[in-house]
Design an enzyme around this catalytic site. Structure first.
Site, mmCIF file in Angstrom:
data_model
loop_
_atom_site.group_PDB
_atom_site.id
_atom_site.type_symbol
_atom_site.label_atom_id
_atom_site.label_comp_id
_atom_site.label_asym_id
_atom_site.label_seq_id
_atom_site.Cartn_x
_atom_site.Cartn_y
_atom_site.Cartn_z
ATOM 1 N N ASP A 13 57.742 42.705 29.352
ATOM 2 C CA ASP A 13 56.932 41.918 28.413
ATOM 3 C C ASP A 13 57.627 40.636 27.949
ATOM 4 O OD1 ASP A 13 55.236 44.027 28.694
ATOM 5 O OD2 ASP A 13 55.075 44.492 26.575
ATOM 6 N N ARG B 268 48.942 44.194 37.685
ATOM 7 C CA ARG B 268 48.123 45.403 37.550
ATOM 8 C C ARG B 268 47.131 45.182 36.397
ATOM 9 N NH1 ARG B 268 51.626 50.190 34.631
ATOM 10 N NH2 ARG B 268 52.805 48.929 33.141
#
Length: 540
Positions: free
Chosen positions: A357, A446
């Site tokens: 992240d 994804r």
């Protein structure tokens, strides 16, 4: 990043299926709600207002916004910290308070644009962007509560979240139907948005006075800066010793550009550019020379939203020639270096370093040019409309058993104008991954959310990319509703012959790809020239 948890799924199911349709709505209402994910809820809410029976498209949109604003305000007014019993509990509730503050502001701004403008194309797109961000904020609130493992029964405001979210979704769908698609059916792409065949190479400081331009250009050569610009230096030689103090000194909602020059050094601070800080530009002395660093992570009790080393929600933010990093490391999982939620934000020649992240491209329109992004799991994520152009994307060595996923795009509503476009970039292995590259799988992305949208165009894809290209999130989730695409990529990882066979995956043609260019996807021609950052509006 927060997983696609059951609570969020239940809330979204409630949004889409909980409303009783009742009698057939008047003909004027039914077409207005045609694109709403929950059409019956949209039709019912409009039918309750007698004015909607004969409303034109502008008044119909106004009615929808006037429904959504008080519902979101109710959520905001109901938020308190009474149930916060730990640090992360407090943060999660604070996240919701901040996000709903912004949401109410965005919806009010949408109403202001609607009532005060002639609703040209740009006005409609701006409203769509505000509402897309408003919806994203509400989902992010739920994610923070989930990360904190909070009992929603102890939080009265969550009783109102579903109604507020569906109201915003309805108004977003009405704007898309009555303004965005109506315009698209009347105008050609070339007339609607100008495509550029060459990159804009504009004097970066053309908007500044002659004296400020001269001083800033000297700074690039290492000369001390004086004049009408704020300076930050750790050794005390500038106006301020911290970036935070310099930002706090900037007038709220300034219509003119404020330049903050941050001299070389390592700045250990958590920087926040608030919603009232407009048109701030931070300039460093170069990647790895001016470094802003932090180490907060979810593993240490922070929400993903709060873990960012640098976070900005101010409109018109620009940064160049600096590094922002989160040094928590791969074992600490979610640990954000940069979070961006301000409209028309741009980054030039910057470096963003983290693991899981790294870059939280949260909401609104964003642009990145000639930047380096390092990470492992979902390291470019969020729900903005963003283009990365001429950037270098470097996958690092993850933890044993992990897979690298570059993007995790968070579009939750089919009418949001959001997605991740990676154009003319270099996707490669970072130095620590190179010796062990065969031991780890790396994927282009994804689907974090149901309508996830990400594309790679005219980019170099190195040998680290798995032949399948893309990775599932959880079983068959979103495989038919996502939009993942590739166009004219090259390099050993670009062969599409063995790519996934999902309904939502596309090997794009040129017409498809044009939709994701700077000029089209983030309407770059309307705001990037003012930043003077070079960009290419169309395809190469």
């Amino acid at each position: 990043m927060a997983s696609n948890f059951n609570l969020l799924l239940i809330v979204m199911i409630f949004l889409f299926f909980s409303t009783n349709g009742g009698a057939n709505p008047p003909n004027a209402i039914k077409p207005a709600c045609e694109l709403a994910p929950d059409r019956k809820a949209c039709e019912k809410s409009l039918s309750e207002n007698p004015r909607s029976l004969r409303a034109g498209r502008k008044e119909m949109t106004q009615i929808a916004l006037n429904i959504s604003i008080p519902k979101t305000q109710t959520v905001r007014d109901s938020i308190s910290s009474d149930s916060a019993r730990s640090s992360i509990n407090t943060q999660a509730v604070d996240d919701c308070r901040e996000l709903y503050d912004l949401t109410v502001d965005y919806l009010r701004e949408s109403l202001s644009i609607l009532t005060e403008s002639s609703m040209e194309w740009k006005d409609a797109v701006d409203i769509q962007s505000y509402q897309s961000a408003a919806l994203t904020n509400q989902i992010t609130c739920l994610e923070s509560l989930n990360e904190a493992k909070m009992d929603l029964n102890l939080l009265p405001f969550t009783d109102y979240v579903a109604n507020a979210s569906v109201a915003v979704s309805n108004s977003l769908a009405i704007v898309e139907k009555l303004f965005i698609r109506a315009k698209e059916s009347q105008q050609t792409s070339v007339n609607r948005r100008r495509l550029l065949s060459e990159a804009r190479q504009i004097d970066f400081f053309s908007w500044m006075s002659g004296e400020d331009r001269r001083l800033l250009l000297q700074t690039a050569a290492g000369v001390n800066l004086t004049g009408n610009v704020l300076t930050v230096a750790k050794n005390g030689s500038g106006n301020y010793t911290t970036i935070t103090d310099a930002i706090n000194a900037v007038a709220n909602k300034s219509s003119s550009r404020t330049v903050i020059y941050v001299m070389a050094g390592v700045y250990e601070e958590y920087v926040r550019v608030g919603k009232n800080k407009y048109n701030i530009m931070i300039i460093g002395d170069g990647k790895n020379a001016t470094v802003i660093t932090g180490n907060r992570s979810v593993a240490d009790g922070y929400t993903t939203f709060k873990s960012a080393t640098f976070a900005t929600v101010g409109k018109g933010f620009i940064a160049r020639d600096l590094t922002i990093q989160n040094t928590a490391g791969p074992k600490k999982h979610q640990a954000v270096a940069l979070r961006v939620g301000g409209d028309q934000s741009a980054f030039y020649r910057c470096s963003f370093k983290g693991y899981q992240d790294t870059l939280y491209s949260h909401s609104f329109c964003q642009f990145y040019r000639e930047c380096d992004i390092y990470g492992t799991v979902d390291f470019i994520f969020g729900n903005s409309a963003v283009v990365f152009q001429n950037c270098t994307i470097l996958a690092r060595k993850p933890l044993k058993g992990q897979k690298n996923t570059i993007t995790a795009q968070g579009r939750t509503d089919p009418n949001q104008n959001t997605g991740t476009s990676i154009h003319a970039c270099n996707v490669t292995a970072a130095p620590d991954l190179v010796p062990v590259i065969s031991s780890f799988h790396t994927y282009l992305g994804r689907p974090w959310k149901k309508y996830s949208r990400a594309v790679y165009m005219q980019s170099y894809l190195g040998s680290l990319i798995d032949p399948a290209g893309w990775l599932v999130w959880n079983g068959s989730f979103a495989l038919s509703t996502l939009y993942f695409g590739e166009y004219e990529n090259w390099g050993p990882g670009s062969n599409t012959s063995y790519r996934v066979k999902w309904p939502g995956y596309h090997v794009m043609n040129r017409i498809d790809a044009l939709n994701f260019t700077v000029s089209n996807f983030v309407n770059g021609d309307t705001w990037l020239p003012a930043t003077s950052i070079p960009y290419r509006g169309g395809l190469y």
